[in-house]
Structures are given as C-alpha cells and as structure tokens.
Design an enzyme around this catalytic site. Structure first.
Site, mmCIF file in Angstrom:
data_model
loop_
_atom_site.group_PDB
_atom_site.id
_atom_site.type_symbol
_atom_site.label_atom_id
_atom_site.label_comp_id
_atom_site.label_asym_id
_atom_site.label_seq_id
_atom_site.Cartn_x
_atom_site.Cartn_y
_atom_site.Cartn_z
ATOM 1 N N SER A 128 0.821 -1.206 0.000
ATOM 2 C CA SER A 128 0.000 0.000 0.000
ATOM 3 C C SER A 128 0.858 1.261 0.000
ATOM 4 O O SER A 128 1.920 1.309 0.633
ATOM 5 C CB SER A 128 -0.902 0.014 1.238
ATOM 6 O OG SER A 128 -1.538 1.267 1.396
ATOM 7 N N HIS A 311 -13.459 -1.950 -1.107
ATOM 8 C CA HIS A 311 -12.511 -1.559 -0.065
ATOM 9 C C HIS A 311 -12.901 -2.157 1.292
ATOM 10 O O HIS A 311 -12.699 -1.548 2.344
ATOM 11 C CB HIS A 311 -12.440 -0.026 0.044
ATOM 12 C CG HIS A 311 -11.075 0.500 0.360
ATOM 13 N ND1 HIS A 311 -10.347 1.254 -0.524
ATOM 14 C CD2 HIS A 311 -10.293 0.390 1.453
ATOM 15 C CE1 HIS A 311 -9.190 1.591 0.018
ATOM 16 N NE2 HIS A 311 -9.133 1.069 1.222
ATOM 17 N N ARG A 314 -15.010 0.006 3.546
ATOM 18 C CA ARG A 314 -14.407 1.134 4.260
ATOM 19 C C ARG A 314 -14.691 2.493 3.633
ATOM 20 O O ARG A 314 -14.430 3.515 4.258
ATOM 21 C CB ARG A 314 -12.886 0.932 4.353
ATOM 22 C CG ARG A 314 -12.495 -0.199 5.275
ATOM 23 C CD ARG A 314 -11.004 -0.473 5.250
ATOM 24 N NE ARG A 314 -10.191 0.618 5.740
ATOM 25 C CZ ARG A 314 -10.008 0.934 7.017
ATOM 26 N NH1 ARG A 314 -10.634 0.244 7.964
ATOM 27 N NH2 ARG A 314 -9.229 1.926 7.363
ATOM 28 N N ARG A 349 -12.888 -15.078 3.704
ATOM 29 C CA ARG A 349 -12.541 -15.610 5.027
ATOM 30 C C ARG A 349 -12.214 -17.103 5.000
ATOM 31 O O ARG A 349 -11.484 -17.579 5.873
ATOM 32 C CB ARG A 349 -13.693 -15.370 6.016
ATOM 33 C CG ARG A 349 -13.986 -13.898 6.320
ATOM 34 C CD ARG A 349 -12.847 -13.223 7.043
ATOM 35 N NE ARG A 349 -13.149 -11.832 7.389
ATOM 36 C CZ ARG A 349 -12.924 -10.784 6.590
ATOM 37 N NH1 ARG A 349 -12.391 -10.980 5.390
ATOM 38 N NH2 ARG A 349 -13.203 -9.565 6.976
ATOM 39 N N ARG A 369 -8.233 -8.190 5.851
ATOM 40 C CA ARG A 369 -8.122 -8.077 7.301
ATOM 41 C C ARG A 369 -7.563 -9.324 8.005
ATOM 42 O O ARG A 369 -6.769 -9.187 8.939
ATOM 43 C CB ARG A 369 -9.475 -7.708 7.909
ATOM 44 C CG ARG A 369 -9.927 -6.257 7.619
ATOM 45 C CD ARG A 369 -11.292 -6.031 8.248
ATOM 46 N NE ARG A 369 -11.801 -4.672 8.119
ATOM 47 C CZ ARG A 369 -12.601 -4.260 7.130
ATOM 48 N NH1 ARG A 369 -12.951 -5.115 6.170
ATOM 49 N NH2 ARG A 369 -13.047 -3.025 7.091
#
Length: 423
Positions: A128, A311, A314, A349, A369
């Site tokens: 990033s 995103h 977000r 996930r 995440r």
C-alpha cells in the site's frame, strides 16, 4: 490435470500432529476476537472499522450466504492443484495479500513482516502507498518474492511518476491503482476517537522518503509561530499539549502529504494515460470496480485487469456487496469478450469463499483483514499461519466439492445463486 498438484492441505495434518492447540484460532471469527484483544482500541477501530454504519462490510459477508456450493460425488480428486494463472504467470494458489496500510500499528515490524511471510509462502503481496515502510524497505524484506505496488493516486503528476519509478526500480511487477479513496470516507469509529494515524507520521513513510515530494515540500513556506500556537491551542489536556508540541513538525509534514495523497482531487478515465505512459513493464490493474459499465470502460482504456472491490466496506456505506458485483460483472458479455483479467476483494474468510469467487469469474482473490489479524498476534509467523490455514481449507474443500483444479471447466455449475443479483 493442467497444473501439478499442491500440498496446502498438509497444514491440517501438521496441526493435528502437534498434539497441542495452535497459538491462535483457525476459526476466522475467533481469530478476529483474539486480534481485538491484542490491539489498542484506536488501532482496532482503524483496522476493523468501516464507513458510517458499516453496512457494506456486513453485506460483503452476507452475500457469500446467497451463493451455495453444490458438491459432486464419486470423482477421483485425490490429487488436487490450487494453482492459478494470472497475467501469464502460474501461482501456487489464488490468494494474494491485499494492500493494507499502516500495518505498523498492528505489529512493530509492519509491512516488512508481511513481506517476509509472503516470500516464504510464495504468495504475492501488494504494498500500500499508506505503508509504514518505504517502497524499498518492503522490497528488501520480500527478497525474490512476487510483489505488486498499490497506488493511492497523488494530486501531482510529478509525484505520481516518482512513485511509479521507485516501484519499478524496486522490483514491483504490477501496478494496482485504487480508485475509491481520493478522499477518506466518513468512518465513525475513527472520528469518535479523533484518530488518524497519518497525522503522527504512521503510514506516511513512502511519501516522506520520496525525493520529488520532499523537494516540493521543502520549497513551500514553512510554518509560523502562529501555526504552532494554533496547533497547541487544540490540546484538551497537558498530556496532549506535550504530544502536539513534540510532534509539531511531523504533523505539519503529514498534513502536507495527506494533501497530496488524499486531497479530494478526483481523477478521470482520461488521466489513465499518464499511468500507461510511465508504467510500461507490467500490467495495470484498477481496484475498486463495482459496476459493469466501469469494467467495460477499464477494458476500453487499455487496462490489463480490474479488482472487483468495495474496499472491504471502508469507503461507502450501503454499497453493493462485492461478490454480487463480481457475479454481474463477470457474466457480462462485453466484459467477457474484452479478455480483461478479473480479481476479487472484500470479504474472503474461508476456502469455500475463494471457490465461490473463482466460480463466479475471478482469476484470484485478495485476502485483507485476516492476515493483519495474524500480523497483530505474531508478526511474520502470524501472517504465515493465517494464510496456510486458508490454503489448507481451500484445498480440502476442493476435494469435498469434487474438483481437482480451479479452472473454469471444473468450476462450472458449482455455485447455486439465490437470489440472482442485478446492478
């Protein structure tokens, strides 16, 4: 089989063979809870938080429940391969590490730990622009690993070109351009703590180390005593007064970098020509595509790929779930005919999630995440454990649904869609 078999599922045997529980949970929800306990409130809210009500984050996960796998039986899938081909290169799995900024707030080694883990795992990492390590530091940690560079598109062309040149020289092979963050979203959890890590120099390292931006910053008038007094006047208590005083120079410089990186200056499709002119050695991928029309436009403007992503919820509250967007975009005849490569992000996930995304048309997925939760819990080893667990789950689930490869022919008819989305 098109590709050689992989052995990701051996990680399950390793865990059972240890005759002791792993250091942290293999259940994604419990892993999230463990990371929550480890992190500060501010860091947790920043990493876990979403825009406004967090509805898009919830939609992302809920969408996976609407796409159900239909297992097939009595197929000889004893040998299985999780390999995929993206931009002409074969990878050992369809999992890439998503570009997540400010990893230094999760672990002191930040992106360097993630880069080392990615190299060890043979998984591509995407760095990033908001990293807590420079482009060059992350590249050194990644060694001979595969790395892509994610661009938060600066306001100034000269700074943009400088970042692209640095990434090229540091061995980043693919450019990922994030299109949904020209301004930070209204994130209630961060706002309620008045927490923005960039203001104190976290996540500004790529900007602060850029010679072009540095020269530009130094050429501008420096702050005055009045500016300093204005800053200190904001302090609600003596501790905060001291903190602001000690960090006054960093805050001023950070604000200048934010004005460059998150200035609210939105770009247009025509502006992509600048990137095409200065990034010629590898693919350019647009991240944040959520509509069929934008996917078509990406192809028309000569982009190599898109990442269907919101995103992780977000940036916009109440937006379409990323998986729903993928289903519609990948099924569009014009998008198919263009041959543009589609990747998926937001909500992965489990191994089943990956299979669903690939069955709906993605070539690979970005994990977000969860690997940062692993980073928070145990640095490089934590990232490796999370990714190994996900890949084991993927390979085992492949067998249990009756497929031996992640190719379109094997994935066809594997997902039942109810109800069918539309955009």
């Amino acid at each position: 089989m098109k590709y050689a078999p992989t052995q990701h599922s051996e990680y399950q045997r390793e865990i059972y063979g240890a005759f002791a529980p792993p250091r942290f949970s293999t259940d994604p929800q419990l892993l999230q809870e463990q990371a929550h306990k480890k992190l500060t409130k501010e860091a947790w809210d920043y990493i876990d938080g979403s825009a406004a009500l967090g509805s898009t984050y919830r939609f992302n996960r809920q969408a996976f429940d609407n796409y159900r796998l239909v297992p097939r039986m009595l197929r000889n899938v004893t040998a299985r391969s999780a390999r995929v081909e993206v931009f002409g290169k074969v990878y050992a799995s369809p999992v890439f590490l998503a570009p997540i900024g400010v990893q230094g707030q999760a672990h002191k080694q930040g992106e360097e730990a993630t880069a080392r883990a990615a190299r060890e795992l043979g998984v591509p990492m995407i760095l990033s622009t908001a990293a807590t390590r420079t482009i060059e530091e992350a590249a050194t940690a990644n060694g001979d690993g595969e790395r892509w560079y994610q661009l938060y598109w600066p306001k100034s062309d000269e700074v943009t070109i400088s970042l692209l040149n640095r990434a090229k020289q540091a061995g980043y092979t693919t450019l990922v351009v994030t299109l949904d963050t020209f301004v930070l979203a209204y994130r209630s959890r961060d706002l309620d703590s008045s927490y923005l890590p960039f203001l104190f120099g976290q996540g500004t390292q790529i900007g602060f180390s850029d010679p072009v931006w540095q020269a530009k910053f130094e050429s501008e008038p420096s702050g005055t005593l009045a500016d300093l007094f204005g800053l200190l006047a904001k302090a609600p208590n003596p501790w905060q007064l001291l903190r602001l005083l000690l960090n006054a120079k960093t805050i001023a410089k950070s604000r200048a970098w934010l004005e460059e990186m998150n200035s609210g200056t939105y770009k247009s499709w025509e502006d992509l020509e600048l990137l095409k002119k200065h990034w010629t050695h590898g693919p350019i991928v647009l991240k944040g595509i959520q509509s069929v029309e934008d996917a078509r436009l990406a192809a028309k403007h000569g982009m190599d790929g898109i990442i269907v992503s919101n995103h992780g919820g977000r940036q916009v509250s109440g937006a379409v779930a990323s998986l729903d967007a993928l289903a519609v975009i990948a099924a569009d005849s014009e998008v198919k005919q263009s041959g543009i490569t589609i990747l998926f992000d937001s909500g992965i996930r489990t191994g089943a999630d990956i299979i669903k995304a690939l069955a709906l048309g993605a070539k690979a997925v970005l994990l977000g995440r969860p690997y940062v939760y692993g980073l928070a819990l145990d640095g490089q080893r934590g990232v490796e454990a999370v990714v190994k667990g996900l890949l084991a789950d993927l390979e085992i689930t492949m067998g249990n649904v009756g497929i031996d490869e992640l190719v379109p022919e094997a994935l066809e008819g594997l997902v039942q869609i109810s109800p069918r989305p539309s955009l």
